[in-house]
Write a protein that holds these residues in place. Structure first.
Motif, PDB file in Angstrom:
ATOM      1  N   MET A 122      60.694  33.089   2.785  1.00 33.88           N
ATOM      2  CA  MET A 122      61.623  33.218   1.662  1.00 33.88           C
ATOM      3  C   MET A 122      61.074  34.206   0.642  1.00 33.88           C
ATOM      4  O   MET A 122      59.907  34.126   0.259  1.00 33.88           O
ATOM      5  CB  MET A 122      61.846  31.847   1.007  1.00 33.88           C
ATOM      6  CG  MET A 122      62.757  31.868  -0.201  1.00 33.88           C
ATOM      7  SD  MET A 122      63.131  30.222  -0.852  1.00 33.88           S
ATOM      8  CE  MET A 122      61.532  29.686  -1.484  1.00 33.88           C
ATOM      9  N   GLN A 123      61.925  35.098   0.218  1.00 30.14           N
ATOM     10  CA  GLN A 123      61.623  36.012  -0.889  1.00 30.14           C
ATOM     11  C   GLN A 123      62.465  35.571  -2.081  1.00 30.14           C
ATOM     12  O   GLN A 123      63.665  35.322  -1.936  1.00 30.14           O
ATOM     13  CB  GLN A 123      61.991  37.452  -0.525  1.00 30.14           C
ATOM     14  CG  GLN A 123      61.227  38.007   0.641  1.00 30.14           C
ATOM     15  CD  GLN A 123      59.761  38.200   0.332  1.00 30.14           C
ATOM     16  OE1 GLN A 123      59.382  38.573  -0.776  1.00 30.14           O
ATOM     17  NE2 GLN A 123      58.915  37.932   1.313  1.00 30.14           N
ATOM     18  N   ILE A 124      61.834  35.464  -3.241  1.00 32.49           N
ATOM     19  CA  ILE A 124      62.576  35.140  -4.462  1.00 32.49           C
ATOM     20  C   ILE A 124      62.806  36.455  -5.186  1.00 32.49           C
ATOM     21  O   ILE A 124      61.856  37.122  -5.600  1.00 32.49           O
ATOM     22  CB  ILE A 124      61.813  34.121  -5.325  1.00 32.49           C
ATOM     23  CG1 ILE A 124      61.578  32.848  -4.506  1.00 32.49           C
ATOM     24  CG2 ILE A 124      62.609  33.820  -6.603  1.00 32.49           C
ATOM     25  CD1 ILE A 124      60.706  31.828  -5.184  1.00 32.49           C
ATOM     26  N   LEU A 125      64.062  36.821  -5.310  1.00 31.20           N
ATOM     27  CA  LEU A 125      64.416  38.162  -5.756  1.00 31.20           C
ATOM     28  C   LEU A 125      64.256  38.384  -7.254  1.00 31.20           C
ATOM     29  O   LEU A 125      63.935  39.474  -7.683  1.00 31.20           O
ATOM     30  CB  LEU A 125      65.844  38.489  -5.311  1.00 31.20           C
ATOM     31  CG  LEU A 125      66.107  38.325  -3.808  1.00 31.20           C
ATOM     32  CD1 LEU A 125      67.556  38.610  -3.484  1.00 31.20           C
ATOM     33  CD2 LEU A 125      65.185  39.229  -3.003  1.00 31.20           C
ATOM     34  N   ASN A 126      64.503  37.371  -8.057  1.00 28.26           N
ATOM     35  CA  ASN A 126      64.440  37.550  -9.508  1.00 28.26           C
ATOM     36  C   ASN A 126      63.334  36.698 -10.137  1.00 28.26           C
ATOM     37  O   ASN A 126      63.488  36.172 -11.225  1.00 28.26           O
ATOM     38  CB  ASN A 126      65.798  37.245 -10.151  1.00 28.26           C
ATOM     39  CG  ASN A 126      66.308  35.838  -9.832  1.00 28.26           C
ATOM     40  OD1 ASN A 126      65.917  35.230  -8.845  1.00 28.26           O
ATOM     41  ND2 ASN A 126      67.202  35.336 -10.665  1.00 28.26           N
TER      42      ASN A 126
ATOM     43  N   ALA B 198      67.321  33.703  -3.863  1.00 33.54           N
ATOM     44  CA  ALA B 198      66.357  33.743  -2.767  1.00 33.54           C
ATOM     45  C   ALA B 198      67.000  34.371  -1.546  1.00 33.54           C
ATOM     46  O   ALA B 198      68.210  34.270  -1.341  1.00 33.54           O
ATOM     47  CB  ALA B 198      65.877  32.333  -2.439  1.00 33.54           C
ATOM     48  N   GLU B 199      66.154  35.009  -0.761  1.00 31.84           N
ATOM     49  CA  GLU B 199      66.607  35.596   0.489  1.00 31.84           C
ATOM     50  C   GLU B 199      65.784  34.981   1.615  1.00 31.84           C
ATOM     51  O   GLU B 199      64.552  35.017   1.585  1.00 31.84           O
ATOM     52  CB  GLU B 199      66.406  37.108   0.450  1.00 31.84           C
ATOM     53  CG  GLU B 199      66.951  37.834   1.641  1.00 31.84           C
ATOM     54  CD  GLU B 199      66.813  39.331   1.464  1.00 31.84           C
ATOM     55  OE1 GLU B 199      65.922  39.914   2.112  1.00 31.84           O
ATOM     56  OE2 GLU B 199      67.585  39.901   0.656  1.00 31.84           O
ATOM     57  N   ALA B 200      66.477  34.392   2.584  1.00 33.49           N
ATOM     58  CA  ALA B 200      65.800  33.774   3.720  1.00 33.49           C
ATOM     59  C   ALA B 200      65.455  34.840   4.745  1.00 33.49           C
ATOM     60  O   ALA B 200      66.279  35.677   5.089  1.00 33.49           O
ATOM     61  CB  ALA B 200      66.688  32.709   4.342  1.00 33.49           C
ATOM     62  N   GLY B 201      64.226  34.801   5.218  1.00 33.77           N
ATOM     63  CA  GLY B 201      63.768  35.734   6.243  1.00 33.77           C
ATOM     64  C   GLY B 201      63.728  35.066   7.602  1.00 33.77           C
ATOM     65  O   GLY B 201      64.596  34.271   7.943  1.00 33.77           O
ATOM     66  N   GLU B 202      62.669  35.350   8.345  1.00 34.32           N
ATOM     67  CA  GLU B 202      62.528  34.800   9.690  1.00 34.32           C
ATOM     68  C   GLU B 202      62.224  33.313   9.654  1.00 34.32           C
ATOM     69  O   GLU B 202      61.564  32.820   8.743  1.00 34.32           O
ATOM     70  CB  GLU B 202      61.373  35.487  10.419  1.00 34.32           C
ATOM     71  CG  GLU B 202      61.660  36.884  10.885  1.00 34.32           C
ATOM     72  CD  GLU B 202      60.549  37.384  11.784  1.00 34.32           C
ATOM     73  OE1 GLU B 202      60.357  36.797  12.872  1.00 34.32           O
ATOM     74  OE2 GLU B 202      59.873  38.333  11.375  1.00 34.32           O
TER      75      GLU B 202
ATOM     76  N   GLN C 144      69.460  29.649   0.493  1.00 35.29           N
ATOM     77  CA  GLN C 144      69.877  30.456  -0.658  1.00 35.29           C
ATOM     78  C   GLN C 144      70.685  29.614  -1.652  1.00 35.29           C
ATOM     79  O   GLN C 144      70.465  29.702  -2.870  1.00 35.29           O
ATOM     80  CB  GLN C 144      70.662  31.672  -0.165  1.00 35.29           C
ATOM     81  CG  GLN C 144      69.760  32.640   0.583  1.00 35.29           C
ATOM     82  CD  GLN C 144      70.480  33.723   1.358  1.00 35.29           C
ATOM     83  OE1 GLN C 144      70.008  34.119   2.395  1.00 35.29           O
ATOM     84  NE2 GLN C 144      71.602  34.200   0.880  1.00 35.29           N
ATOM     85  N   ARG C 145      71.582  28.770  -1.167  1.00 35.24           N
ATOM     86  CA  ARG C 145      72.389  27.920  -2.050  1.00 35.24           C
ATOM     87  C   ARG C 145      71.506  26.922  -2.797  1.00 35.24           C
ATOM     88  O   ARG C 145      71.631  26.747  -4.013  1.00 35.24           O
ATOM     89  CB  ARG C 145      73.462  27.174  -1.239  1.00 35.24           C
ATOM     90  CG  ARG C 145      74.260  26.168  -2.077  1.00 35.24           C
ATOM     91  CD  ARG C 145      75.253  25.373  -1.244  1.00 35.24           C
ATOM     92  NE  ARG C 145      74.682  24.722  -0.072  1.00 35.24           N
ATOM     93  CZ  ARG C 145      73.951  23.606  -0.098  1.00 35.24           C
ATOM     94  NH1 ARG C 145      73.646  23.027  -1.257  1.00 35.24           N
ATOM     95  NH2 ARG C 145      73.497  23.070   1.025  1.00 35.24           N
ATOM     96  N   GLU C 146      70.612  26.277  -2.066  1.00 34.43           N
ATOM     97  CA  GLU C 146      69.747  25.267  -2.690  1.00 34.43           C
ATOM     98  C   GLU C 146      68.853  25.879  -3.764  1.00 34.43           C
ATOM     99  O   GLU C 146      68.673  25.299  -4.832  1.00 34.43           O
ATOM    100  CB  GLU C 146      68.895  24.557  -1.631  1.00 34.43           C
ATOM    101  CG  GLU C 146      69.669  23.586  -0.774  1.00 34.43           C
ATOM    102  CD  GLU C 146      70.050  22.310  -1.499  1.00 34.43           C
ATOM    103  OE1 GLU C 146      69.419  21.961  -2.519  1.00 34.43           O
ATOM    104  OE2 GLU C 146      70.989  21.639  -1.046  1.00 34.43           O
ATOM    105  N   MET C 147      68.282  27.039  -3.503  1.00 38.05           N
ATOM    106  CA  MET C 147      67.432  27.687  -4.510  1.00 38.05           C
ATOM    107  C   MET C 147      68.249  28.049  -5.754  1.00 38.05           C
ATOM    108  O   MET C 147      67.788  27.865  -6.880  1.00 38.05           O
ATOM    109  CB  MET C 147      66.746  28.920  -3.929  1.00 38.05           C
ATOM    110  CG  MET C 147      65.611  28.598  -2.983  1.00 38.05           C
ATOM    111  SD  MET C 147      64.278  27.633  -3.744  1.00 38.05           S
ATOM    112  CE  MET C 147      63.592  28.845  -4.872  1.00 38.05           C
TER     113      MET C 147
END
Length: 158
Positions: A94-98, A65-69, A54-57
């Motif tokens: 990874m899901q990119i939220l915006n 970004a939200e890290a998943g499994e 999340q920090r790197e993205m």
């Protein structure tokens, strides 16, 4: 950042995100590199791997970004810019939220420019992707979890 020089080589602890959307995966590279890889970066001391992603993205793209499994653990030995690397990599869904769209965009890592591109997962064998296991692993639907390893590869060679 967890990157240690030991006996003339570097140990690297890297976390990367796997964002697959509409049959395409987000990859990035520097303009001088001749290969693509998943976005991510090195973990900081006492930072959880998901937080690293999340920090790197955020730092490299300004995107949330939200890290998943966790999908894969990878052990790689490679040469890059004349240095030998021993890299342990954790790869998360990874899901990119915006995410505004799936167009190409630029990011940065410090002073270095990063090129981001959504590649069709069925065409990854037509480009150079590192680590190499990603070419086959990303084409599977659904993605299969696992452990991957590779021995020395010269990333500077074409």
């Amino acid at each position: 950042m967890i990157s240690l020089r030991i006996d003339g080589a570097l140990f690297n602890y890297r976390v990367a995100g796997v964002a697959v959307l509409n049959g395409k995966v987000l990859l990035h590279k520097t303009p001088s590199d001749n290969y693509w890889t998943l976005p991510g970066g090195r973990c900081e001391l006492f930072e959880f791997s998901k937080d690293t992603l999340q920090r790197e993205m955020q730092e490299e793209t300004g995107l949330n970004a939200e890290a998943g499994e966790m999908l894969w653990v990878s052990e790689n030995f490679f040469l890059y810019n004349g240095d030998k690397y021993h890299e342990i990599g954790f790869y998360f869904e990874m899901q990119i939220l915006n995410l505004p769209d799936q167009n190409d965009f630029l990011g940065s890592e410090g002073e270095d420019e990063l090129l981001f591109h959504w590649h069709d997962v069925t065409d990854l064998h037509a480009i150079r992707v590192y680590p190499e296991f990603l070419m086959d692993a990303l084409a599977k639907n659904p993605l299969e979890k696992g452990h991957h390893s590779s021995s020395f590869r010269d990333l500077d060679a074409g």
